[in-house]
Design a protein around this motif. Structure first.
Motif, mmCIF file in Angstrom:
data_model
loop_
_atom_site.group_PDB
_atom_site.id
_atom_site.type_symbol
_atom_site.label_atom_id
_atom_site.label_comp_id
_atom_site.label_asym_id
_atom_site.label_seq_id
_atom_site.Cartn_x
_atom_site.Cartn_y
_atom_site.Cartn_z
ATOM 1 N N LEU A 105 6.562 2.015 -11.115
ATOM 2 C CA LEU A 105 5.299 1.691 -10.712
ATOM 3 C C LEU A 105 5.073 1.489 -9.088
ATOM 4 N N ALA A 106 6.284 0.772 -8.566
ATOM 5 C CA ALA A 106 6.529 0.380 -7.263
ATOM 6 C C ALA A 106 6.605 1.802 -6.401
ATOM 7 N N GLY A 107 7.512 2.763 -7.031
ATOM 8 C CA GLY A 107 7.628 4.056 -6.379
ATOM 9 C C GLY A 107 6.287 4.955 -6.290
ATOM 10 N N ILE A 108 5.458 4.930 -7.248
ATOM 11 C CA ILE A 108 4.280 5.765 -7.130
ATOM 12 C C ILE A 108 3.310 5.055 -6.281
ATOM 13 N N THR A 109 3.192 3.816 -6.457
ATOM 14 C CA THR A 109 2.379 2.990 -5.538
ATOM 15 C C THR A 109 2.731 3.193 -3.961
ATOM 16 N N THR A 110 4.156 3.239 -3.606
ATOM 17 C CA THR A 110 4.484 3.341 -2.240
ATOM 18 C C THR A 110 4.169 4.956 -1.901
ATOM 19 N N LEU A 111 4.232 5.901 -2.736
ATOM 20 C CA LEU A 111 4.133 7.238 -2.403
ATOM 21 C C LEU A 111 2.562 7.468 -2.093
ATOM 22 N N VAL A 112 1.620 6.672 -2.793
ATOM 23 C CA VAL A 112 0.160 6.839 -2.590
ATOM 24 C C VAL A 112 -0.050 6.067 -1.256
ATOM 25 N N SER A 113 0.394 4.818 -1.110
ATOM 26 C CA SER A 113 -0.317 3.880 -0.261
ATOM 27 C C SER A 113 0.444 4.172 1.034
ATOM 28 N N VAL A 114 1.715 4.434 1.264
ATOM 29 C CA VAL A 114 2.024 4.379 2.727
ATOM 30 C C VAL A 114 1.474 5.499 3.477
ATOM 31 N N PRO A 115 1.735 6.486 2.973
ATOM 32 C CA PRO A 115 1.009 7.684 3.911
ATOM 33 C C PRO A 115 -0.393 7.582 4.194
ATOM 34 N N VAL A 116 -1.112 7.055 3.204
ATOM 35 C CA VAL A 116 -2.650 6.835 3.335
ATOM 36 C C VAL A 116 -2.768 5.637 4.376
ATOM 37 N N ALA A 117 -2.178 4.668 4.319
ATOM 38 C CA ALA A 117 -2.186 3.593 5.302
ATOM 39 C C ALA A 117 -1.762 3.933 6.649
ATOM 40 N N LEU A 118 -0.710 4.481 6.926
ATOM 41 C CA LEU A 118 -0.173 4.990 8.021
ATOM 42 C C LEU A 118 -0.926 5.713 8.727
ATOM 43 N N THR A 119 -1.423 6.839 8.041
ATOM 44 C CA THR A 119 -2.533 7.767 8.636
ATOM 45 C C THR A 119 -3.708 7.060 9.033
ATOM 46 N N LEU A 120 -4.337 6.111 8.309
ATOM 47 C CA LEU A 120 -5.525 5.418 8.903
ATOM 48 C C LEU A 120 -5.398 4.576 10.128
ATOM 49 N N GLY A 121 -3.984 3.895 9.847
ATOM 50 C CA GLY A 121 -3.760 3.116 11.037
ATOM 51 C C GLY A 121 -3.456 3.766 12.528
ATOM 52 N N ILE A 122 -2.778 4.707 12.363
ATOM 53 C CA ILE A 122 -2.278 5.503 13.638
ATOM 54 C C ILE A 122 -3.908 6.330 13.865
ATOM 55 N N THR A 123 -4.507 6.735 13.178
ATOM 56 C CA THR A 123 -5.667 7.520 13.710
ATOM 57 C C THR A 123 -6.648 6.571 14.121
ATOM 58 N N ALA A 124 -6.956 5.271 13.488
ATOM 59 C CA ALA A 124 -7.812 4.262 14.197
ATOM 60 C C ALA A 124 -7.400 4.035 15.527
ATOM 61 N N ALA A 125 -6.027 3.945 15.611
ATOM 62 C CA ALA A 125 -5.457 3.427 17.182
ATOM 63 C C ALA A 125 -5.912 4.552 17.944
ATOM 64 N N MET A 126 -5.759 5.939 17.565
ATOM 65 C CA MET A 126 -5.870 6.784 18.485
ATOM 66 C C MET A 126 -7.270 6.820 18.798
ATOM 67 N N TRP A 127 -8.168 6.477 18.132
ATOM 68 C CA TRP A 127 -9.467 6.542 18.475
ATOM 69 C C TRP A 127 -10.230 5.082 18.541
ATOM 70 N N ARG A 128 -9.374 4.233 18.976
ATOM 71 C CA ARG A 128 -9.827 2.685 18.969
ATOM 72 C C ARG A 128 -11.161 2.857 19.737
ATOM 73 N N GLY A 129 -12.222 1.903 19.357
ATOM 74 C CA GLY A 129 -13.532 1.715 19.831
ATOM 75 C C GLY A 129 -14.490 2.442 18.973
ATOM 76 N N SER A 130 -14.078 3.593 18.271
ATOM 77 C CA SER A 130 -15.187 4.516 17.897
ATOM 78 C C SER A 130 -15.540 4.039 16.556
ATOM 79 N N GLN A 199 -3.177 -4.439 4.750
ATOM 80 C CA GLN A 199 -2.444 -5.189 5.710
ATOM 81 C C GLN A 199 -1.692 -4.201 6.537
ATOM 82 N N MET A 200 -1.292 -3.187 5.809
ATOM 83 C CA MET A 200 -0.457 -2.007 6.465
ATOM 84 C C MET A 200 -1.245 -1.233 7.454
ATOM 85 N N ILE A 201 -2.362 -1.112 7.291
ATOM 86 C CA ILE A 201 -3.174 -0.327 8.206
ATOM 87 C C ILE A 201 -3.444 -1.329 9.441
ATOM 88 N N ARG A 202 -3.612 -2.432 9.325
ATOM 89 C CA ARG A 202 -4.170 -3.372 10.433
ATOM 90 C C ARG A 202 -2.733 -3.587 11.282
#
Length: 316
Positions: A105-130, A199-202
């Motif tokens: 369960l933890a492995g499947i959750t990690t495979l789903v959540s980590v890529p999504v959270a890192l992508t959203l967090g990094i792209t939000a930082a790239m386009w901050r203020g948008s 939390q990971m996104i922020r």
């Protein structure tokens, strides 16, 4: 690796070992102080005082607490987790299959959540203020504000009760096809992903933005570097330590959320086993499950700290 970095890594490992010893004492003391008498629970209310005294002696519950702690700690380090009071089976045999389910369960959750959270967090930082950045920030704050039991209960009401798309209970041993895998793990994974992704996104966004404000990144911007190059080539490598810390902290929070999720969805994992053991005052099982959670938490945090030390450019 220079001597200073090696000393920092060794110091962090030593702190982890000392913390584990303190946690083990706390876990043992907390379980011993639980209300009620495990012998009376096992024998029932009709047990005679002689039977209670005899079973207490047979289970060595009359021994001094400090001696029982030393024996228990020695067993933990040698792989002997003791015998379950309620099931009269080795604790390792009870935890083994449940641990495999929890790791799945933890492995499947990690495979789903980590890529999504890192992508959203990094792209939000790239386009901050948008508008995209503001939307991601508002969404993550809103998700953080909702407790995991509310997310799990809402998921059951929507997907199991009203829409009837997914089962309300997750039986991990009833998986033979990919479709069954999706049906069994969909709601637990969605719930846990909500718990840790926000939390990971922020934290990822904050780490990347902090790195983007450094002088060398501003110099690259003045030289005409594109936004994508600024983030991927200059900011992201130097923000690796904080990002790894963000991932580790978020995944460690998964340990608390999994207890609620396994209980609500009746998922046969270690957390559900621990909850059942508390109701029967099965001390060896409770202690072993609690130590497993503590060891995983310390492993994640220590690994993140070591990676942060090794990736720090000022220490190279």
């Amino acid at each position: 690796m220079n001597r200073h970095v090696l000393n920092l890594v060794l110091a962090r490992l030593m702190i982890a070992v000392i913390t584990l010893l303190i946690v083990s004492f706390t876990v043992f003391a907390a379980t011993v102080l639980l209300p009620g008498d495990v012998v009376e629970v096992l024998l029932g209310q009709a047990a005679t005082p002689e039977a209670v005294a005899g079973l207490r002696a047979a289970m060595h519950l009359d021994d001094p607490a400090i001696w029982r702690f030393i024996q228990w700690l020695g067993g933990i380090f040698t792989g002997d987790f003791g015998i379950s009071y309620a099931n009269n089976m080795p604790v390792a045999d009870l935890i083994g299959p449940r641990l495999a389910n929890s790791l799945k369960l933890a492995g499947i959750t990690t495979l789903v959540s980590v890529p999504v959270a890192l992508t959203l967090g990094i792209t939000a930082a790239m386009w901050r203020g948008s508008w995209f950045d503001r939307s991601v920030t508002i969404l993550s704050i809103g998700i953080v504000s909702v407790p995991e039991f509310m997310v799990a209960t809402s998921a059951v009401l929507v997907f199991a009760v009203y829409l009837k798309w997914l089962p309300a209970l997750s039986f991990a041993n009833e998986i033979h096809t990919f479709g069954q895998l999706l049906r069994v793990y969909a709601m637990p994974v969605i719930t846990l992903s909500f718990v840790i992704s926000a939390q990971m996104i922020r934290m990822t966004r904050a780490a990347v933005i902090d790195t983007l404000n450094t002088p060398y990144v501003e110099m690259a911007l003045l030289k005409g570097a594109s936004r994508k190059r600024l983030v991927l080539k200059h900011a992201l490598p130097n923000a690796l330590g904080p990002i790894v810390n963000a991932v580790a902290l978020s995944l460690s929070y998964l340990l608390g959320g999994v207890i609620i999720v396994e209980t609500i969805f009746n998922y046969p994992g270690v957390a559900k086993l621990m909850v059942d053991a508390v109701s029967t005052r099965d001390l060896p099982l409770i202690q072993t499950c609690a130590m497993l959670f503590c060891i995983v938490y310390l492993f994640l945090i220590t690994t993140a700290d070591i990676i942060a030390i090794l990736s720090n450019p000022r220490l190279r």
